[in-house]
Motif scaffolding. Structure first.
Motif, PDB file in Angstrom:
ATOM      1  N   ALA A  13       1.945  -3.405  -2.461  1.00  0.00           N
ATOM      2  CA  ALA A  13       0.497  -3.623  -2.458  1.00  0.00           C
ATOM      3  C   ALA A  13       0.168  -4.632  -3.543  1.00  0.00           C
ATOM      4  O   ALA A  13       0.738  -4.594  -4.636  1.00  0.00           O
ATOM      5  CB  ALA A  13      -0.259  -2.322  -2.686  1.00  0.00           C
ATOM      6  N   GLY A  20      -1.672  -4.850   1.402  1.00  0.00           N
ATOM      7  CA  GLY A  20      -0.333  -4.280   1.284  1.00  0.00           C
ATOM      8  C   GLY A  20       0.472  -4.484   2.537  1.00  0.00           C
ATOM      9  O   GLY A  20      -0.019  -4.978   3.552  1.00  0.00           O
ATOM     10  N   GLY A  21       1.737  -4.089   2.443  1.00  0.00           N
ATOM     11  CA  GLY A  21       2.619  -4.196   3.592  1.00  0.00           C
ATOM     12  C   GLY A  21       3.825  -3.299   3.428  1.00  0.00           C
ATOM     13  O   GLY A  21       4.112  -2.803   2.346  1.00  0.00           O
ATOM     14  N   GLY A  38       1.400  -5.926   7.638  1.00  0.00           N
ATOM     15  CA  GLY A  38       0.498  -5.969   6.498  1.00  0.00           C
ATOM     16  C   GLY A  38      -0.830  -5.304   6.810  1.00  0.00           C
ATOM     17  O   GLY A  38      -1.228  -5.193   7.975  1.00  0.00           O
ATOM     18  N   THR A 135       6.531  -7.564   1.022  1.00  0.00           N
ATOM     19  CA  THR A 135       5.675  -8.490   0.271  1.00  0.00           C
ATOM     20  C   THR A 135       5.191  -9.639   1.156  1.00  0.00           C
ATOM     21  O   THR A 135       4.043 -10.066   1.035  1.00  0.00           O
ATOM     22  CB  THR A 135       6.387  -9.014  -0.988  1.00  0.00           C
ATOM     23  N   ALA A 138       2.359  -8.235   3.127  1.00  0.00           N
ATOM     24  CA  ALA A 138       1.170  -8.071   2.284  1.00  0.00           C
ATOM     25  C   ALA A 138       0.481  -9.411   2.038  1.00  0.00           C
ATOM     26  O   ALA A 138      -0.745  -9.475   1.945  1.00  0.00           O
ATOM     27  CB  ALA A 138       1.550  -7.420   0.954  1.00  0.00           C
ATOM     28  N   TRP A 143      -3.382  -9.114   8.695  1.00  0.00           N
ATOM     29  CA  TRP A 143      -3.482  -7.712   8.326  1.00  0.00           C
ATOM     30  C   TRP A 143      -4.109  -6.864   9.420  1.00  0.00           C
ATOM     31  O   TRP A 143      -5.004  -7.309  10.135  1.00  0.00           O
ATOM     32  CB  TRP A 143      -4.349  -7.567   7.075  1.00  0.00           C
TER      33      TRP A 143
END
Length: 158
Positions: A13, A20-21, A38, A135, A138, A143
């Protein structure tokens, strides 16, 4: 003799909460599958747990011997030390992420699962790959909405 499924998981996150992911690597007898996604607003612990849930959701059959490697003490200890089973008995009172824990338990019952904690950002290439996936997800800005988090944060409203 059955083959053991190996699952590596990680969550990330950017801020806590923030975008985040999660990242997952499944290894079945050398066949590798990667998963990631994500979310616009979530927490690190949710992404760590969601990685496990999504890894288990991706399985097409039940009754597998599975080892899940995670650098999340939150996830590993909650299961291996039996905390989550006590939370169930108490209706998850005052516990975070009950939506994900309940979903996890649905899949947990279908398999024989052992969790192993690994040190994050160290020399484990599969854990490092999961970190890269998490990452990148994220940071991607592609998303989804973490409905469980946003609903809880907003008093039941999305």
């Amino acid at each position: 003799m059955s083959t053991q499924l190996i699952i590596y998981t990680d969550g990330a996150a950017r801020g806590n909460p923030g975008p985040g992911g999660y990242g997952v690597v499944l290894n079945w007898a050398g066949k590798i599958k990667e998963l990631s996604q994500g979310f616009r607003l979530t927490t690190n612990n949710r992404m760590e747990l969601m990685a496990v849930v999504e890894g288990l959701k991706a399985l097409s059959r039940d009754g597998l011997d599975i080892v899940i490697y995670s650098d999340s003490s939150y996830v590993v200890n909650s299961v291996e030390k039996g905390w989550v089973f006590d939370w169930v008995k108490k209706g998850f009172k005052d516990k975070k992420n009950p939506d994900l824990w309940k979903e996890f338990l649905l899949y947990y019952k279908r398999h024989r699962i052992k969790f192993v904690w690994v040190k994050g950002h160290a020399d484990n290439p599969w854990n490092n790959r999961c970190d890269q996936l998490a990452t990148a997800a994220a940071d991607s800005r592609h998303w989804l909405v973490d409905e469980g988090y946003e609903r809880e944060k907003n008093g039941g409203m999305l």
